[in-house]
Scaffold this motif. Sequence first.
Motif, mmCIF file in Angstrom:
data_model
loop_
_atom_site.group_PDB
_atom_site.id
_atom_site.type_symbol
_atom_site.label_atom_id
_atom_site.label_comp_id
_atom_site.label_asym_id
_atom_site.label_seq_id
_atom_site.Cartn_x
_atom_site.Cartn_y
_atom_site.Cartn_z
ATOM 1 N N GLY A 11 72.645 60.569 45.825
ATOM 2 C CA GLY A 11 72.890 59.128 45.850
ATOM 3 C C GLY A 11 73.998 58.727 44.897
ATOM 4 N N TYR A 12 73.996 59.337 43.719
ATOM 5 C CA TYR A 12 75.027 59.047 42.722
ATOM 6 C C TYR A 12 76.409 59.438 43.255
ATOM 7 C CZ TYR A 12 77.833 59.539 38.503
ATOM 8 O OH TYR A 12 78.828 59.451 37.572
ATOM 9 N N ALA A 13 76.502 60.639 43.837
ATOM 10 C CA ALA A 13 77.779 61.120 44.368
ATOM 11 C C ALA A 13 78.251 60.237 45.518
ATOM 12 C CB ALA A 13 77.647 62.568 44.817
ATOM 13 N N ALA A 14 77.332 59.803 46.366
ATOM 14 C CA ALA A 14 77.702 58.940 47.493
ATOM 15 C C ALA A 14 78.215 57.591 46.996
ATOM 16 C CB ALA A 14 76.498 58.749 48.411
ATOM 17 N N ARG A 15 77.551 57.018 46.001
ATOM 18 C CA ARG A 15 78.006 55.725 45.452
ATOM 19 C C ARG A 15 79.376 55.862 44.805
ATOM 20 N NH1 ARG A 15 72.680 55.637 43.807
ATOM 21 N NH2 ARG A 15 73.271 56.196 41.670
ATOM 22 N N ARG A 16 79.577 56.954 44.057
ATOM 23 C CA ARG A 16 80.880 57.170 43.415
ATOM 24 C C ARG A 16 81.984 57.365 44.452
ATOM 25 N NH1 ARG A 16 81.928 55.957 38.382
ATOM 26 N NH2 ARG A 16 83.369 57.690 38.257
ATOM 27 N N LEU A 17 81.690 58.102 45.517
ATOM 28 C CA LEU A 17 82.668 58.336 46.572
ATOM 29 C C LEU A 17 83.059 57.025 47.252
ATOM 30 C CD1 LEU A 17 84.310 60.366 48.219
ATOM 31 C CD2 LEU A 17 82.348 60.531 49.774
ATOM 32 N N VAL A 18 82.071 56.193 47.544
ATOM 33 C CA VAL A 18 82.354 54.897 48.167
ATOM 34 C C VAL A 18 83.192 54.045 47.213
ATOM 35 C CG1 VAL A 18 81.312 52.731 48.939
ATOM 36 C CG2 VAL A 18 80.361 54.919 49.691
ATOM 37 N N ARG A 19 82.868 54.065 45.935
ATOM 38 C CA ARG A 19 83.606 53.274 44.942
ATOM 39 C C ARG A 19 85.061 53.739 44.835
ATOM 40 N NH1 ARG A 19 80.467 52.132 39.425
ATOM 41 N NH2 ARG A 19 79.016 51.224 40.887
ATOM 42 N N VAL A 20 85.278 55.060 44.871
ATOM 43 C CA VAL A 20 86.636 55.605 44.803
ATOM 44 C C VAL A 20 87.431 55.205 46.045
ATOM 45 C CG1 VAL A 20 87.956 57.764 44.928
ATOM 46 C CG2 VAL A 20 86.129 57.510 43.265
ATOM 47 N N VAL A 21 86.827 55.311 47.211
ATOM 48 C CA VAL A 21 87.519 54.950 48.453
ATOM 49 C C VAL A 21 87.895 53.479 48.445
ATOM 50 C CG1 VAL A 21 87.221 54.711 50.959
ATOM 51 C CG2 VAL A 21 86.524 56.815 49.813
ATOM 52 N N VAL A 22 86.986 52.613 48.037
ATOM 53 C CA VAL A 22 87.274 51.178 47.983
ATOM 54 C C VAL A 22 88.376 50.895 46.961
ATOM 55 C CG1 VAL A 22 86.315 48.920 47.368
ATOM 56 C CG2 VAL A 22 85.012 50.469 48.832
ATOM 57 N N SER A 23 88.313 51.526 45.812
ATOM 58 C CA SER A 23 89.340 51.328 44.780
ATOM 59 C C SER A 23 90.709 51.763 45.272
ATOM 60 C CB SER A 23 88.985 52.106 43.518
ATOM 61 O OG SER A 23 87.793 51.618 42.959
ATOM 62 N N LEU A 24 90.780 52.923 45.909
ATOM 63 C CA LEU A 24 92.057 53.395 46.440
ATOM 64 C C LEU A 24 92.596 52.453 47.508
ATOM 65 C CD1 LEU A 24 91.559 57.256 46.678
ATOM 66 C CD2 LEU A 24 93.107 56.006 45.187
ATOM 67 N N TRP A 25 91.721 51.955 48.370
ATOM 68 C CA TRP A 25 92.156 51.023 49.412
ATOM 69 C C TRP A 25 92.732 49.757 48.783
ATOM 70 C CZ3 TRP A 25 90.653 46.118 51.028
ATOM 71 C CH2 TRP A 25 91.199 45.704 52.228
ATOM 72 N N ILE A 26 92.075 49.242 47.756
ATOM 73 C CA ILE A 26 92.563 48.036 47.084
ATOM 74 C C ILE A 26 93.914 48.307 46.427
ATOM 75 C CG2 ILE A 26 92.137 46.490 45.125
ATOM 76 C CD1 ILE A 26 89.145 46.646 45.894
ATOM 77 N N LEU A 27 94.054 49.434 45.743
ATOM 78 C CA LEU A 27 95.317 49.768 45.086
ATOM 79 C C LEU A 27 96.459 49.941 46.084
ATOM 80 C CD1 LEU A 27 94.112 52.245 42.338
ATOM 81 C CD2 LEU A 27 95.126 50.001 41.997
#
Length: 54
Positions: A11-27
């Motif tokens: 669950g932790y890895a999945a949340r971090r992965l989603v957060r990274v993808v969203v951050s990259l998309w925003i950047l």
Amino acid sequence: MAVNTDSPWTGYAARRLVRVVVSLWILVTASFLKIHGLAGHPVRATWLLQLSYS
């Protein structure tokens, strides 16, 4: 988004992965909008700056 939560790390890895993808998309989106919002042609402006230093 269904994630196998047998282990807390999954669950932790999945949340971090989603957060990274969203951050990259925003950047990437912010960079795209900033570059296209500039007046003129950004590539030509960069080349002219590089040529003036030569």
